[in-house]
Design an enzyme around this catalytic site. Sequence first.
Site, PDB file in Angstrom:
ATOM      1  N   PHE A   1     -50.339  17.803  18.767  1.00  0.00           N
ATOM      2  CA  PHE A   1     -50.017  18.949  17.919  1.00  0.00           C
ATOM      3  C   PHE A   1     -51.026  19.181  16.797  1.00  0.00           C
ATOM      4  O   PHE A   1     -50.871  20.117  16.004  1.00  0.00           O
ATOM      5  CB  PHE A   1     -48.616  18.790  17.312  1.00  0.00           C
ATOM      6  CG  PHE A   1     -48.440  17.543  16.495  1.00  0.00           C
ATOM      7  CD1 PHE A   1     -48.867  17.473  15.175  1.00  0.00           C
ATOM      8  CD2 PHE A   1     -47.827  16.422  17.045  1.00  0.00           C
ATOM      9  CE1 PHE A   1     -48.702  16.323  14.418  1.00  0.00           C
ATOM     10  CE2 PHE A   1     -47.649  15.263  16.299  1.00  0.00           C
ATOM     11  CZ  PHE A   1     -48.094  15.217  14.976  1.00  0.00           C
TER      12      PHE A   1
ATOM     13  N   LYS B   1     -46.130  24.817   2.299  1.00  0.00           N
ATOM     14  CA  LYS B   1     -46.937  25.304   3.415  1.00  0.00           C
ATOM     15  C   LYS B   1     -46.905  26.839   3.473  1.00  0.00           C
ATOM     16  O   LYS B   1     -46.103  27.476   2.785  1.00  0.00           O
ATOM     17  CB  LYS B   1     -46.427  24.677   4.715  1.00  0.00           C
ATOM     18  CG  LYS B   1     -46.615  23.151   4.746  1.00  0.00           C
ATOM     19  CD  LYS B   1     -46.049  22.570   6.025  1.00  0.00           C
ATOM     20  CE  LYS B   1     -46.218  21.064   6.084  1.00  0.00           C
ATOM     21  NZ  LYS B   1     -45.624  20.493   7.309  1.00  0.00           N
TER      22      LYS B   1
ATOM     23  N   ASN C   1     -41.978  23.984   8.933  1.00  0.00           N
ATOM     24  CA  ASN C   1     -41.011  23.205   8.156  1.00  0.00           C
ATOM     25  C   ASN C   1     -41.221  23.273   6.645  1.00  0.00           C
ATOM     26  O   ASN C   1     -40.772  22.410   5.904  1.00  0.00           O
ATOM     27  CB  ASN C   1     -40.923  21.765   8.659  1.00  0.00           C
ATOM     28  CG  ASN C   1     -42.210  20.985   8.488  1.00  0.00           C
ATOM     29  OD1 ASN C   1     -43.179  21.453   7.891  1.00  0.00           O
ATOM     30  ND2 ASN C   1     -42.222  19.769   9.010  1.00  0.00           N
TER      31      ASN C   1
ATOM     32  N   ARG D   1     -35.777  21.324   3.658  1.00  0.00           N
ATOM     33  CA  ARG D   1     -35.874  21.684   5.076  1.00  0.00           C
ATOM     34  C   ARG D   1     -34.506  21.988   5.679  1.00  0.00           C
ATOM     35  O   ARG D   1     -34.382  22.857   6.537  1.00  0.00           O
ATOM     36  CB  ARG D   1     -36.585  20.588   5.856  1.00  0.00           C
ATOM     37  CG  ARG D   1     -38.075  20.521   5.528  1.00  0.00           C
ATOM     38  CD  ARG D   1     -38.747  19.385   6.248  1.00  0.00           C
ATOM     39  NE  ARG D   1     -40.184  19.359   6.019  1.00  0.00           N
ATOM     40  CZ  ARG D   1     -40.917  18.260   6.067  1.00  0.00           C
ATOM     41  NH1 ARG D   1     -40.355  17.092   6.365  1.00  0.00           N
ATOM     42  NH2 ARG D   1     -42.216  18.313   5.845  1.00  0.00           N
TER      43      ARG D   1
ATOM     44  N   ARG E   1     -39.239  12.648  -0.804  1.00  0.00           N
ATOM     45  CA  ARG E   1     -38.998  12.757   0.641  1.00  0.00           C
ATOM     46  C   ARG E   1     -37.523  13.065   0.924  1.00  0.00           C
ATOM     47  O   ARG E   1     -37.204  13.800   1.858  1.00  0.00           O
ATOM     48  CB  ARG E   1     -39.410  11.468   1.357  1.00  0.00           C
ATOM     49  CG  ARG E   1     -40.887  11.140   1.272  1.00  0.00           C
ATOM     50  CD  ARG E   1     -41.758  12.020   2.092  1.00  0.00           C
ATOM     51  NE  ARG E   1     -41.493  11.833   3.516  1.00  0.00           N
ATOM     52  CZ  ARG E   1     -42.139  12.461   4.475  1.00  0.00           C
ATOM     53  NH1 ARG E   1     -43.084  13.327   4.187  1.00  0.00           N
ATOM     54  NH2 ARG E   1     -41.850  12.240   5.735  1.00  0.00           N
TER      55      ARG E   1
ATOM     56  N   THR F   1     -38.617  15.494   8.802  1.00  0.00           N
ATOM     57  CA  THR F   1     -39.710  16.323   9.324  1.00  0.00           C
ATOM     58  C   THR F   1     -39.175  17.415  10.247  1.00  0.00           C
ATOM     59  O   THR F   1     -39.599  18.566  10.172  1.00  0.00           O
ATOM     60  CB  THR F   1     -40.731  15.446  10.072  1.00  0.00           C
ATOM     61  OG1 THR F   1     -41.242  14.467   9.165  1.00  0.00           O
ATOM     62  CG2 THR F   1     -41.877  16.273  10.619  1.00  0.00           C
TER      63      THR F   1
ATOM     64  N   HIS G   1     -44.762  19.840   2.727  1.00  0.00           N
ATOM     65  CA  HIS G   1     -45.317  18.515   3.022  1.00  0.00           C
ATOM     66  C   HIS G   1     -45.116  17.647   1.792  1.00  0.00           C
ATOM     67  O   HIS G   1     -45.289  18.108   0.665  1.00  0.00           O
ATOM     68  CB  HIS G   1     -46.817  18.611   3.319  1.00  0.00           C
ATOM     69  CG  HIS G   1     -47.523  17.289   3.269  1.00  0.00           C
ATOM     70  ND1 HIS G   1     -47.600  16.454   4.365  1.00  0.00           N
ATOM     71  CD2 HIS G   1     -48.151  16.643   2.250  1.00  0.00           C
ATOM     72  CE1 HIS G   1     -48.258  15.354   4.016  1.00  0.00           C
ATOM     73  NE2 HIS G   1     -48.608  15.451   2.742  1.00  0.00           N
TER      74      HIS G   1
END
Length: 149
Positions: free
Chosen positions: A57, A9, A112, A102, A85, A91, A115
């Site tokens: 959000f 991101k 964060n 993260r 993951r 998350t 993705h």
Amino acid sequence: MESTFIMIKPDGVQRGLIGEIISRFEKKGFYLKALKLVNVERSFAEKHYADLASKPFFQGLVDYIISGPVVAMVWEGKSVVTTGRKIIGATNPLASEPGTIRGDFAVDIGRNVIHGSDSIESANKEIALWFPEGPADWQSSQHPWIYEK
């Protein structure tokens, strides 16, 4: 082999984490099959996150994704969706274990860093959206050193 979609991101790009993130997936034994640096248009971000459109959000998430370039990638490997993951972490970064991306690099759920597809179905959909031309067709010479037959 299974494939997954991973996106670094805008905060991860701006903070110079691209190499570190790619390195973690490579060191695990996954293969990079597609990669591009993209400035995302609002309509494209809305399409990517369409399943979250009813969430409060949603607009903030879209604004965040279009705030700067992202790195879109396709990774391939055994159980890459599930394992990817785990590499990424929860998350909410505050719930992420140390050693995850993260857990090591993020503190705020709204920033964060990364993705990752949450299922094989999502991965297929996201890969088709971001890489309509398809991923590169190649196999690393390290394959027999990572995977049994």
